[in-house]
Design an enzyme around this catalytic site. Structure first.
Site, PDB file in Angstrom:
ATOM      1  N   GLY A 111       0.806  -1.217   0.000  1.00  0.00           N
ATOM      2  CA  GLY A 111       0.000   0.000   0.000  1.00  0.00           C
ATOM      3  C   GLY A 111       0.832   1.256   0.000  1.00  0.00           C
ATOM      4  CG  ASP A 143       6.465   1.773  -4.289  1.00  0.00           C
ATOM      5  OD1 ASP A 143       5.732   2.260  -5.170  1.00  0.00           O
ATOM      6  OD2 ASP A 143       7.677   1.554  -4.451  1.00  0.00           O
ATOM      7  CB  THR A 191      -3.347  -4.335  -3.619  1.00  0.00           C
ATOM      8  OG1 THR A 191      -3.176  -4.914  -2.336  1.00  0.00           O
ATOM      9  CG2 THR A 191      -4.209  -5.238  -4.473  1.00  0.00           C
ATOM     10  CG  ASN A 233      -6.688   2.950   3.452  1.00  0.00           C
ATOM     11  OD1 ASN A 233      -7.059   2.612   2.328  1.00  0.00           O
ATOM     12  ND2 ASN A 233      -6.242   2.064   4.349  1.00  0.00           N
ATOM     13  N   GLY A 266      -9.258   2.060  -2.025  1.00  0.00           N
ATOM     14  CA  GLY A 266      -9.923   1.208  -3.019  1.00  0.00           C
ATOM     15  C   GLY A 266      -9.017   0.771  -4.160  1.00  0.00           C
ATOM     16  CG  PHE A 267      -7.341  -2.654  -4.343  1.00  0.00           C
ATOM     17  CD1 PHE A 267      -6.640  -2.581  -3.152  1.00  0.00           C
ATOM     18  CD2 PHE A 267      -8.050  -3.828  -4.610  1.00  0.00           C
ATOM     19  CE1 PHE A 267      -6.629  -3.637  -2.255  1.00  0.00           C
ATOM     20  CE2 PHE A 267      -8.058  -4.889  -3.727  1.00  0.00           C
ATOM     21  CZ  PHE A 267      -7.345  -4.788  -2.543  1.00  0.00           C
ATOM     22  CB  SER A 270      -8.302  -4.508   0.815  1.00  0.00           C
ATOM     23  OG  SER A 270      -6.917  -4.413   0.942  1.00  0.00           O
ATOM     24  CG  ASN A 277     -11.130   0.558   1.802  1.00  0.00           C
ATOM     25  OD1 ASN A 277     -12.066   0.856   2.542  1.00  0.00           O
ATOM     26  ND2 ASN A 277      -9.864   0.649   2.172  1.00  0.00           N
ATOM     27  CB  THR A 278     -12.182  -4.153  -3.267  1.00  0.00           C
ATOM     28  OG1 THR A 278     -11.122  -3.260  -3.602  1.00  0.00           O
ATOM     29  CG2 THR A 278     -12.716  -4.790  -4.544  1.00  0.00           C
ATOM     30  CE  LYS A 289      -2.030  -6.832   4.424  1.00  0.00           C
ATOM     31  NZ  LYS A 289      -1.264  -5.676   3.930  1.00  0.00           N
ATOM     32  CB  THR A 318      -4.405  -8.448  10.353  1.00  0.00           C
ATOM     33  OG1 THR A 318      -4.304  -7.183  11.030  1.00  0.00           O
ATOM     34  CG2 THR A 318      -4.440  -9.575  11.333  1.00  0.00           C
ATOM     35  CG  ASN A 319      -5.561  -5.573   4.644  1.00  0.00           C
ATOM     36  OD1 ASN A 319      -5.476  -4.343   4.759  1.00  0.00           O
ATOM     37  ND2 ASN A 319      -5.467  -6.190   3.486  1.00  0.00           N
ATOM     38  CB  THR A 320      -7.008  -1.737   7.496  1.00  0.00           C
ATOM     39  OG1 THR A 320      -7.764  -2.097   6.341  1.00  0.00           O
ATOM     40  CG2 THR A 320      -5.727  -1.056   7.048  1.00  0.00           C
ATOM     41  N   GLY A 324      -0.015  -2.051  13.639  1.00  0.00           N
ATOM     42  CA  GLY A 324       0.264  -1.291  14.863  1.00  0.00           C
ATOM     43  C   GLY A 324       1.685  -1.396  15.372  1.00  0.00           C
TER      44      GLY A 324
HETATM   45  C1  FMN Z   1      -3.177   4.182   3.307  1.00  0.00           C
HETATM   46  C2  FMN Z   1      -3.086   2.685   3.355  1.00  0.00           C
HETATM   47  C3  FMN Z   1      -3.127   1.940   2.182  1.00  0.00           C
HETATM   48  C4  FMN Z   1      -3.032   0.550   2.218  1.00  0.00           C
HETATM   49  N1  FMN Z   1      -3.074  -0.167   1.062  1.00  0.00           N
HETATM   50  C5  FMN Z   1      -2.962  -1.514   1.096  1.00  0.00           C
HETATM   51  C6  FMN Z   1      -2.970  -2.267  -0.102  1.00  0.00           C
HETATM   52  O1  FMN Z   1      -3.052  -1.746  -1.207  1.00  0.00           O
HETATM   53  N2  FMN Z   1      -2.881  -3.623   0.017  1.00  0.00           N
HETATM   54  C7  FMN Z   1      -2.758  -4.264   1.210  1.00  0.00           C
HETATM   55  O2  FMN Z   1      -2.656  -5.495   1.242  1.00  0.00           O
HETATM   56  N3  FMN Z   1      -2.718  -3.566   2.363  1.00  0.00           N
HETATM   57  C8  FMN Z   1      -2.818  -2.218   2.325  1.00  0.00           C
HETATM   58  N4  FMN Z   1      -2.784  -1.513   3.495  1.00  0.00           N
HETATM   59  C9  FMN Z   1      -2.648  -2.248   4.781  1.00  0.00           C
HETATM   60  C10 FMN Z   1      -1.216  -2.251   5.260  1.00  0.00           C
HETATM   61  O3  FMN Z   1      -0.378  -2.958   4.382  1.00  0.00           O
HETATM   62  C11 FMN Z   1      -1.119  -2.911   6.662  1.00  0.00           C
HETATM   63  O4  FMN Z   1      -1.394  -4.285   6.527  1.00  0.00           O
HETATM   64  C12 FMN Z   1      -2.090  -2.324   7.671  1.00  0.00           C
HETATM   65  O5  FMN Z   1      -2.163  -0.931   7.530  1.00  0.00           O
HETATM   66  C13 FMN Z   1      -1.710  -2.677   9.114  1.00  0.00           C
HETATM   67  O6  FMN Z   1      -0.407  -2.253   9.426  1.00  0.00           O
HETATM   68  P1  FMN Z   1      -0.071  -0.839  10.150  1.00  0.00           P
HETATM   69  O7  FMN Z   1      -0.894  -0.762  11.395  1.00  0.00           O
HETATM   70  O8  FMN Z   1       1.406  -0.885  10.385  1.00  0.00           O
HETATM   71  O9  FMN Z   1      -0.445   0.230   9.170  1.00  0.00           O
HETATM   72  C14 FMN Z   1      -2.879  -0.110   3.472  1.00  0.00           C
HETATM   73  C15 FMN Z   1      -2.819   0.640   4.647  1.00  0.00           C
HETATM   74  C16 FMN Z   1      -2.903   2.017   4.609  1.00  0.00           C
HETATM   75  C17 FMN Z   1      -2.846   2.794   5.894  1.00  0.00           C
END
Ligand code: FMN
Length: 336
Positions: free
Chosen positions: A68, A70, A91, A116, A119-120, A185, A187-188, A221, A249-251, A297
């Site tokens: 996310g 890059d 992604t 966030n 939405g990819f 994710s 958002n999709t 993931k 995990t993801n968000t 986190g």
């Molecule tokens: C702005 C933003 C964009 C993200 N985009 C993606 C994404 O495209 N694909 C994905 O698998 N996770 C995405 N994530 C999730 C992060 O890779 C990460 O798994 C998640 O934020 C939890 O880690 P953190 O608490 O260190 O941020 C995104 C997170 C943020 C904050």
């Protein structure tokens, strides 16, 4: 005590809207990626190394860049120069897509969090494959493992998700040291339904059949919002299909820790996610032998140590890196 990034770089960045600050940072790192003197400056942040081998890959240290940051894979040399032990881009979706309407990234500084609903947004598998091909023939391909995270295009109906993933997989696998299937994710619409056993099984089967002569480790993931029963089912399907790793995990869609006046629709990341994702890492390590990459986190040495203690083999940073900058890597490595 605040580090140099927190004192001098974060304030001007945080005076901009979150997505503008993000683009500016990525643009600078993209430029630096083509300019050796700039890469040398970035290398001054490098943490000590602590090599680790996992699914046949050599990681100079266990701290990775989470997906996310890059999405389009434009700054690989810069991430490696900063000292990340591995880099996950994406992604990436089969089709290029703009993502959701702006604004779609929100900072919650008091909570050390982000929400966030991007939405990819990404350039699509074709353009990203071309970019990676150009990087590979340059002398700048990073010397750390590169993961490519793929997801479903929004326009593709869920029933055709497998074909969408397969397209990106075929386009990108040659450039990846490992491939992550993002099925979590928020958002999709519908994407997280791919965590259901039948759908996940179909997807893993199809990708597994494509492996070819040089199979790449496949990583899944997952969402922090899975129930125990759902997690158990996901682990079973992953084991049956020889999945190499799980990113936990993801968000999260659980915004219960956020005051209503600050809340926004989207995935919550950062400090409020910490305990929930650590609990999942723990649960996976207890129930399964599949290696876990922890994400959620990680802000300092203590929150990183907690993930390793819970059973993670590797960790990834996103929100913590936005708040604490590149010195966070050294802080974590010095404590390990
Ligand atoms: C702005 C933003 C964009 C993200 N985009 C993606 C994404 O495209 N694909 C994905 O698998 N996770 C995405 N994530 C999730 C992060 O890779 C990460 O798994 C998640 O934020 C939890 O880690 P953190 O608490 O260190 O941020 C995104 C997170 C943020 C904050």
């Amino acid at each position: 005590m605040k580090n140099g990034y927190e004192l001098f770089v974060r304030p001007p960045l945080f005076s901009l809207d979150a997505e503008t600050a993000h683009h500016l940072t990525i643009e600078l790192l993209q430029k630096a990626s083509h300019f050796d003197p700039a890469l040398r400056v970035l290398r001054s942040f490098q943490p000590s190394s602590k090599p680790k081998t996992l699914f046949g890959l050599n990681f100079p240290n266990p701290i990775g860049l989470a997906a996310g940051l890059d999405k389009n894979g434009v700054a690989l040399p810069a991430w490696a120069a900063l000292g990340f032990g591995f880099i996950e881009i994406g992604t990436v979706t089969a089709k290029a897509q703009p993502g959701n309407p702006k604004p779609r990234i929100f900072r919650l500084p008091e909570q050390q969090a982000l929400i966030n609903r991007l939405g990819f947004n990404n350039d699509g598998a074709d353009a990203i494959a071309q970019r990676l091909a150009a990087l590979r023939v340059s002398a700048r391909w990073p010397d750390v493992p590169v993961g490519i995270n793929i997801g479903k295009s929004r326009a593709t109906p869920l029933e055709q998700a497998t074909d969408d993933y397969l397209y990106s997989f075929r386009m990108l696998r040659d450039f990846a040291d490992y491939i992550t299937l993002n099925i979590s994710s928020p958002n999709t619409p519908g994407l997280r339904e791919l965590q259901e056993p039948e759908k996940l099984s179909e997807l893993l089967h199809a990708i597994g059949n494509e492996a070819g002569t040089a199979p790449k480790p496949l990583v899944v993931k997952i969402s922090p919002d899975l129930s125990n029963t759902e997690l158990k089912a996901v682990l079973e399907v992953c084991s049956e299909n020889g999945v190499s790793g799980i990113i936990a995990t993801n968000t999260t869609l659980d915004h219960s820790s956020i005051a209503p006046q600050l809340d926004q629709a989207g995935g919550l990341s950062g400090a409020p996610l910490r305990d929930k994702s650590t609990a999942l890492v723990h649960e996976i390590a207890a129930r399964s032998t599949i290696p876990v990459i922890a994400s959620g986190g990680i802000f300092d040495a203590e929150s990183a140590a907690e993930k390793f203690q819970a059973g993670a083999q590797l960790i990834q940073l996103y929100t913590g890196f936005v708040y604490r900058g590149p010195q966070l890597l050294r802080e974590i490595m010095d404590s390990l």
